[in-house]
Design a protein around this motif. Structure first.
Motif, PDB file in Angstrom:
ATOM      1  N   MET A 124       3.284   5.921  -2.806  1.00  0.00           N
ATOM      2  CA  MET A 124       4.503   6.658  -3.149  1.00  0.00           C
ATOM      3  C   MET A 124       4.674   6.761  -4.663  1.00  0.00           C
ATOM      4  SD  MET A 124       8.435   5.512  -2.440  1.00  0.00           S
ATOM      5  CE  MET A 124       8.270   4.245  -3.713  1.00  0.00           C
TER       6      MET A 124
ATOM      7  N   HIS B  75       0.825  -1.214   0.000  1.00  0.00           N
ATOM      8  CA  HIS B  75       0.000   0.000   0.000  1.00  0.00           C
ATOM      9  C   HIS B  75       0.855   1.257   0.000  1.00  0.00           C
ATOM     10  CE1 HIS B  75      -3.273   2.722   1.073  1.00  0.00           C
ATOM     11  NE2 HIS B  75      -2.460   3.229   1.987  1.00  0.00           N
ATOM     12  N   GLU B  76       1.856   1.274   0.873  1.00  0.00           N
ATOM     13  CA  GLU B  76       2.689   2.478   0.965  1.00  0.00           C
ATOM     14  C   GLU B  76       3.483   2.716  -0.315  1.00  0.00           C
ATOM     15  OE1 GLU B  76       2.409   4.517   3.312  1.00  0.00           O
ATOM     16  OE2 GLU B  76       1.169   3.301   4.638  1.00  0.00           O
TER      17      GLU B  76
ATOM     18  N   THR C 222      -6.715   0.482  -1.611  1.00  0.00           N
ATOM     19  CA  THR C 222      -5.595   0.219  -2.530  1.00  0.00           C
ATOM     20  C   THR C 222      -6.115  -0.290  -3.869  1.00  0.00           C
ATOM     21  OG1 THR C 222      -4.124  -0.285  -0.678  1.00  0.00           O
ATOM     22  CG2 THR C 222      -3.472  -1.092  -2.845  1.00  0.00           C
TER      23      THR C 222
ATOM     24  N   GLN D 272      -7.939  -0.684   4.173  1.00  0.00           N
ATOM     25  CA  GLN D 272      -6.697  -0.357   3.474  1.00  0.00           C
ATOM     26  C   GLN D 272      -6.602  -1.084   2.139  1.00  0.00           C
ATOM     27  OE1 GLN D 272      -2.947  -2.021   5.003  1.00  0.00           O
ATOM     28  NE2 GLN D 272      -2.157   0.083   5.051  1.00  0.00           N
TER      29      GLN D 272
ATOM     30  N   GLN E  17      -4.391   9.974   3.426  1.00  0.00           N
ATOM     31  CA  GLN E  17      -3.232   9.570   2.618  1.00  0.00           C
ATOM     32  C   GLN E  17      -3.658   9.184   1.213  1.00  0.00           C
ATOM     33  OE1 GLN E  17      -1.320   5.835   3.694  1.00  0.00           O
ATOM     34  NE2 GLN E  17       0.681   6.796   3.514  1.00  0.00           N
TER      35      GLN E  17
END
Length: 412
Positions: free
Chosen positions: A199, A194-195, A316, A312, A281
């Protein structure tokens, strides 16, 4: 019969008894008959078979008995060789199944008592007390043999039980390792993928907005985007390895997720309170979100973690597949006995190749999390376009209790 070599212990017993028998012959009184080859041969015939008493107990028993009958019938004096018959009786009871040993032992008793009775009736040298002696001489060795047989049988059972326990412990340890690998794979996908996706999307978005900027800035953003895509690909390969044995992990090990307590020195595990930050986010990455969290009922930590992961993963997937201009809606309803999560988007298509590389295990992992808690999960296209994920997680504190679970997929 394939004759096997006798054991050294039995050879030693046979040699010692034969030596005693031969010494008794040399010390025989003057009234005894002259030593002949038949006398010595019958002594040897009684004792020699004992060397195979553990390998062929029934054969040894009858061989020694036949030699004893001939020895007594010819009128030779008592000898230590007679003990060979009693040792053979012990071996019969100790090394053969009980039913067979009783059958052969009864037959030996009949033969010995019958032959002794003949001696009592026909000669003055044999007393009637010999019948009692012979009976006890048969019964006592047999009883001792039965006790030893049962003792060895019990020892074997204990050894097998010990081996089974060790095998079970090895299986439990192996299952625990596989379950831990599966948990690590899920966390890697839920968190790292996910991060990295966010990014990479941020870098691509910044690159589009900075088309007129310095060439070096564009090059740096391109490098970030490319590194993100490569990192996602490599992480997918690693996750595939970690999940290779997940099907073998036990359901109990899966439920241990709800009992994991975080180290006070580390950051806390994500919970429902962290969903607004997650939504922000995702919005920063380009997907507007309408968030609604209602209710204030107590929710166990394991359920909170799973609820966060479901949201999450659903967001995503929305970033990956919803397409430009799409919006998402997240609704979380905290009730006393369950937490209901609905995540919808109104888009179609795929944002970018980079986002497409981050999937593969998300929906499956989401389903495993929900099933581990005994909940329900539904996902698929929604009416009017877009995609919908709905999860219901029981929020009772006794999450280890097995409940009916279901996962429904309607396709994308």
């Amino acid at each position: 019969m394939d004759l096997k070599a006798p054991r050294w212990g039995d050879i030693a017993i046979t040699a010692a008894l034969l030596l005693l028998a031969l010494l008794a012959v040399l010390d025989a009184p003057d009234t005894a008959p002259a030593v002949t080859g038949v006398w010595v041969a019958l002594l040897v015939a009684q004792v020699a078979p004992l060397a195979w008493r553990q390998l062929y107990p029934r054969t040894v028993m009858w061989a020694s008995l036949v030699a004893w009958v001939a020895y007594v019938g010819l009128g030779f004096p008592d000898s230590p060789a007679t003990f060979a018959v009693f040792l053979a009786l012990y071996g019969l009871a100790a090394y053969t199944p009980r039913r067979g040993a009783l059958t052969h032992g009864a037959a030996v008793l009949v033969v010995m008592v019958g032959w002794t009775t003949v001696g009592v009736v026909t000669t003055d040298r044999v007393s009637w007390t010999s019948l009692v002696v012979i009976t006890l001489a048969v019964v006592v060795p047999m009883m001792v043999g039965f006790v030893d047989f049962r003792r060895r049988q019990r020892m074997t059972e204990l050894e097998l039980a010990h081996e089974r326990r060790e095998q079970a412990q090895r299986v439990i340890a192996s299952d625990a390792v596989r379950a831990e690998r599966a948990r690590i794979a899920r966390e890697l996908h839920d968190v790292v993928a996910h991060e990295i996706t966010v990014m990479t999307l941020q870098a691509e978005g910044a690159r589009r907005m900075a088309r007129d900027s310095d060439e070096r800035v564009l090059e740096a953003l391109a490098t970030i985007s490319e590194s993100g895509r490569k990192g996602l690909t490599e992480m997918q390969r690693m996750i595939g390895v970690l999940r290779a044995t997940e099907k073998d992990a036990t359901a109990a090990a899966e439920r241990d997720l709800s009992a994991v307590a975080g180290d006070a020195s580390l950051a806390p595990m994500p919970a429902l309170a962290a969903i607004p930050a997650l939504a922000q986010q995702v919005e920063d990455a380009g997907l507007p979100i309408d968030l609604s969290i209602v209710g204030s009922a107590h929710v166990p930590a394991g359920v909170e973690l799973s609820a966060y992961r479901v949201v999450q993963e659903a967001l995503t997937n929305a970033m990956k597949h919803a397409g430009p201009g799409a919006r998402a809606t997240v609704r979380v309803d905290r009730q006393p006995h369950q937490v209901t999560i609905v995540v919808e988007d109104d888009g179609r298509g795929v944002i970018s190749d980079a986002a497409r590389n981050s999937g593969g295990n998300g929906l499956r992992g989401m389903g495993e999390r929900v099933q581990a808690l005994g909940g329900e999960l539904e996902y698929g296209p929604r009416t009017g376009g877009g995609f919908r994920v709905r999860a219901v997680l029981p929020s009772r504190d006794d999450q280890v209790v097995a409940r009916r679970t279901s996962v429904k997929e309607t396709g994308r």
